[in-house]
Design a protein around this motif. Sequence first.
Motif, PDB file in Angstrom:
ATOM      1  N   THR A  28       0.869  -1.167   0.000  1.00  0.00           N
ATOM      2  CA  THR A  28       0.000   0.000   0.000  1.00  0.00           C
ATOM      3  C   THR A  28       0.904   1.215   0.000  1.00  0.00           C
ATOM      4  O   THR A  28       1.770   1.357   0.864  1.00  0.00           O
ATOM      5  N   PHE A  29       0.723   2.091  -0.980  1.00  0.00           N
ATOM      6  CA  PHE A  29       1.533   3.306  -1.073  1.00  0.00           C
ATOM      7  C   PHE A  29       0.816   4.440  -0.349  1.00  0.00           C
ATOM      8  O   PHE A  29      -0.373   4.641  -0.531  1.00  0.00           O
ATOM      9  N   PHE A  30       1.572   5.164   0.495  1.00  0.00           N
ATOM     10  CA  PHE A  30       1.015   6.278   1.258  1.00  0.00           C
ATOM     11  C   PHE A  30       1.480   7.626   0.734  1.00  0.00           C
ATOM     12  O   PHE A  30       0.774   8.606   0.866  1.00  0.00           O
ATOM     13  N   HIS A  31       2.680   7.674   0.179  1.00  0.00           N
ATOM     14  CA  HIS A  31       3.242   8.947  -0.258  1.00  0.00           C
ATOM     15  C   HIS A  31       4.262   8.686  -1.356  1.00  0.00           C
ATOM     16  O   HIS A  31       5.008   7.712  -1.296  1.00  0.00           O
ATOM     17  N   SER A  32       4.296   9.574  -2.339  1.00  0.00           N
ATOM     18  CA  SER A  32       5.301   9.474  -3.394  1.00  0.00           C
ATOM     19  C   SER A  32       5.579  10.866  -3.933  1.00  0.00           C
ATOM     20  O   SER A  32       4.664  11.567  -4.371  1.00  0.00           O
ATOM     21  N   ASP A  33       6.844  11.300  -3.838  1.00  0.00           N
ATOM     22  CA  ASP A  33       7.249  12.549  -4.464  1.00  0.00           C
ATOM     23  C   ASP A  33       8.670  12.391  -4.987  1.00  0.00           C
ATOM     24  O   ASP A  33       9.188  11.279  -5.043  1.00  0.00           O
ATOM     25  N   ALA A  34       9.309  13.471  -5.367  1.00  0.00           N
ATOM     26  CA  ALA A  34      10.620  13.411  -6.027  1.00  0.00           C
ATOM     27  C   ALA A  34      11.715  12.815  -5.152  1.00  0.00           C
ATOM     28  O   ALA A  34      12.667  12.225  -5.665  1.00  0.00           O
ATOM     29  N   ASP A  35      11.623  12.957  -3.811  1.00  0.00           N
ATOM     30  CA  ASP A  35      12.697  12.434  -2.960  1.00  0.00           C
ATOM     31  C   ASP A  35      12.262  11.387  -1.942  1.00  0.00           C
ATOM     32  O   ASP A  35      13.082  10.943  -1.157  1.00  0.00           O
ATOM     33  N   ARG A  36      10.988  10.975  -1.946  1.00  0.00           N
ATOM     34  CA  ARG A  36      10.552  10.012  -0.927  1.00  0.00           C
ATOM     35  C   ARG A  36       9.336   9.218  -1.410  1.00  0.00           C
ATOM     36  O   ARG A  36       8.402   9.784  -1.967  1.00  0.00           O
ATOM     37  N   ILE A  37       9.399   7.936  -1.151  1.00  0.00           N
ATOM     38  CA  ILE A  37       8.252   7.053  -1.375  1.00  0.00           C
ATOM     39  C   ILE A  37       8.016   6.317  -0.067  1.00  0.00           C
ATOM     40  O   ILE A  37       8.953   5.768   0.512  1.00  0.00           O
ATOM     41  N   GLU A  38       6.781   6.328   0.418  1.00  0.00           N
ATOM     42  CA  GLU A  38       6.429   5.608   1.637  1.00  0.00           C
ATOM     43  C   GLU A  38       5.384   4.563   1.288  1.00  0.00           C
ATOM     44  O   GLU A  38       4.378   4.870   0.654  1.00  0.00           O
ATOM     45  N   LEU A  39       5.644   3.331   1.713  1.00  0.00           N
ATOM     46  CA  LEU A  39       4.694   2.272   1.464  1.00  0.00           C
ATOM     47  C   LEU A  39       4.751   1.245   2.577  1.00  0.00           C
ATOM     48  O   LEU A  39       5.735   1.160   3.308  1.00  0.00           O
ATOM     49  N   GLU A  40       3.660   0.517   2.686  1.00  0.00           N
ATOM     50  CA  GLU A  40       3.603  -0.608   3.622  1.00  0.00           C
ATOM     51  C   GLU A  40       3.672  -1.875   2.793  1.00  0.00           C
ATOM     52  O   GLU A  40       2.979  -2.006   1.785  1.00  0.00           O
ATOM     53  N   VAL A  41       4.524  -2.785   3.210  1.00  0.00           N
ATOM     54  CA  VAL A  41       4.699  -4.061   2.521  1.00  0.00           C
ATOM     55  C   VAL A  41       4.452  -5.174   3.535  1.00  0.00           C
ATOM     56  O   VAL A  41       4.951  -5.114   4.654  1.00  0.00           O
ATOM     57  N   ALA A  42       3.694  -6.178   3.136  1.00  0.00           N
ATOM     58  CA  ALA A  42       3.420  -7.302   4.028  1.00  0.00           C
ATOM     59  C   ALA A  42       3.720  -8.603   3.315  1.00  0.00           C
ATOM     60  O   ALA A  42       3.407  -8.769   2.136  1.00  0.00           O
ATOM     61  N   GLY A  43       4.342  -9.513   4.064  1.00  0.00           N
ATOM     62  CA  GLY A  43       4.683 -10.827   3.538  1.00  0.00           C
ATOM     63  C   GLY A  43       5.862 -11.374   4.311  1.00  0.00           C
ATOM     64  O   GLY A  43       6.308 -10.776   5.294  1.00  0.00           O
ATOM     65  N   PRO A  44       6.401 -12.502   3.868  1.00  0.00           N
ATOM     66  CA  PRO A  44       7.552 -13.085   4.546  1.00  0.00           C
ATOM     67  C   PRO A  44       8.762 -12.146   4.519  1.00  0.00           C
ATOM     68  O   PRO A  44       9.035 -11.497   3.511  1.00  0.00           O
ATOM     69  N   VAL A  45       9.469 -12.082   5.636  1.00  0.00           N
ATOM     70  CA  VAL A  45      10.607 -11.166   5.778  1.00  0.00           C
ATOM     71  C   VAL A  45      11.634 -11.370   4.666  1.00  0.00           C
ATOM     72  O   VAL A  45      12.175 -10.409   4.125  1.00  0.00           O
ATOM     73  N   GLU A  46      11.889 -12.621   4.307  1.00  0.00           N
ATOM     74  CA  GLU A  46      12.881 -12.906   3.266  1.00  0.00           C
ATOM     75  C   GLU A  46      12.493 -12.271   1.937  1.00  0.00           C
ATOM     76  O   GLU A  46      13.351 -11.780   1.198  1.00  0.00           O
ATOM     77  N   LEU A  47      11.205 -12.282   1.623  1.00  0.00           N
ATOM     78  CA  LEU A  47      10.745 -11.687   0.371  1.00  0.00           C
ATOM     79  C   LEU A  47      10.763 -10.167   0.440  1.00  0.00           C
ATOM     80  O   LEU A  47      11.042  -9.490  -0.554  1.00  0.00           O
ATOM     81  N   ILE A  48      10.470  -9.611   1.618  1.00  0.00           N
ATOM     82  CA  ILE A  48      10.576  -8.155   1.795  1.00  0.00           C
ATOM     83  C   ILE A  48      12.040  -7.743   1.636  1.00  0.00           C
ATOM     84  O   ILE A  48      12.337  -6.720   1.013  1.00  0.00           O
ATOM     85  N   ASP A  49      12.962  -8.562   2.151  1.00  0.00           N
ATOM     86  CA  ASP A  49      14.387  -8.298   1.954  1.00  0.00           C
ATOM     87  C   ASP A  49      14.733  -8.260   0.467  1.00  0.00           C
ATOM     88  O   ASP A  49      15.505  -7.396   0.017  1.00  0.00           O
ATOM     89  N   MET A  50      14.172  -9.184  -0.300  1.00  0.00           N
ATOM     90  CA  MET A  50      14.435  -9.223  -1.739  1.00  0.00           C
ATOM     91  C   MET A  50      13.894  -7.973  -2.424  1.00  0.00           C
ATOM     92  O   MET A  50      14.552  -7.413  -3.300  1.00  0.00           O
ATOM     93  N   LEU A  51      12.699  -7.535  -2.028  1.00  0.00           N
ATOM     94  CA  LEU A  51      12.139  -6.311  -2.606  1.00  0.00           C
ATOM     95  C   LEU A  51      13.019  -5.118  -2.265  1.00  0.00           C
ATOM     96  O   LEU A  51      13.290  -4.277  -3.125  1.00  0.00           O
ATOM     97  N   GLU A  52      13.479  -5.052  -1.016  1.00  0.00           N
ATOM     98  CA  GLU A  52      14.347  -3.949  -0.618  1.00  0.00           C
ATOM     99  C   GLU A  52      15.622  -3.927  -1.463  1.00  0.00           C
ATOM    100  O   GLU A  52      16.044  -2.872  -1.933  1.00  0.00           O
ATOM    101  N   MET A  53      16.233  -5.078  -1.667  1.00  0.00           N
ATOM    102  CA  MET A  53      17.443  -5.149  -2.486  1.00  0.00           C
ATOM    103  C   MET A  53      17.147  -4.684  -3.908  1.00  0.00           C
ATOM    104  O   MET A  53      17.909  -3.915  -4.497  1.00  0.00           O
ATOM    105  N   GLY A  54      16.041  -5.143  -4.460  1.00  0.00           N
ATOM    106  CA  GLY A  54      15.664  -4.719  -5.808  1.00  0.00           C
ATOM    107  C   GLY A  54      15.454  -3.227  -5.896  1.00  0.00           C
ATOM    108  O   GLY A  54      15.911  -2.576  -6.839  1.00  0.00           O
TER     109      GLY A  54
END
Length: 80
Positions: A28-54
Amino acid sequence: MTILGDVSATSFVPWIRRHAKKLGLSQTFFHSDADRIELEVAGPVELIDMLEMGCSLGPIDVWVEEIQRRVMDGQQNAAS
């Protein structure tokens, strides 16, 4: 998850959505502008780690300087 940097490319939010969906993560995206994107991500920690790396490598038209993560609402599926 808060993504900081030069994230103004219009392609980045759809890129994040696409990769999160491929990993089976809800987002779920809460905010997006030129210098910041805020979102909530839910799922297994390992997959969230993969998204973060990507996201840290991101598409060529963005420059991610920092990604901040925190647990929200006591959920154990998000990493801090």
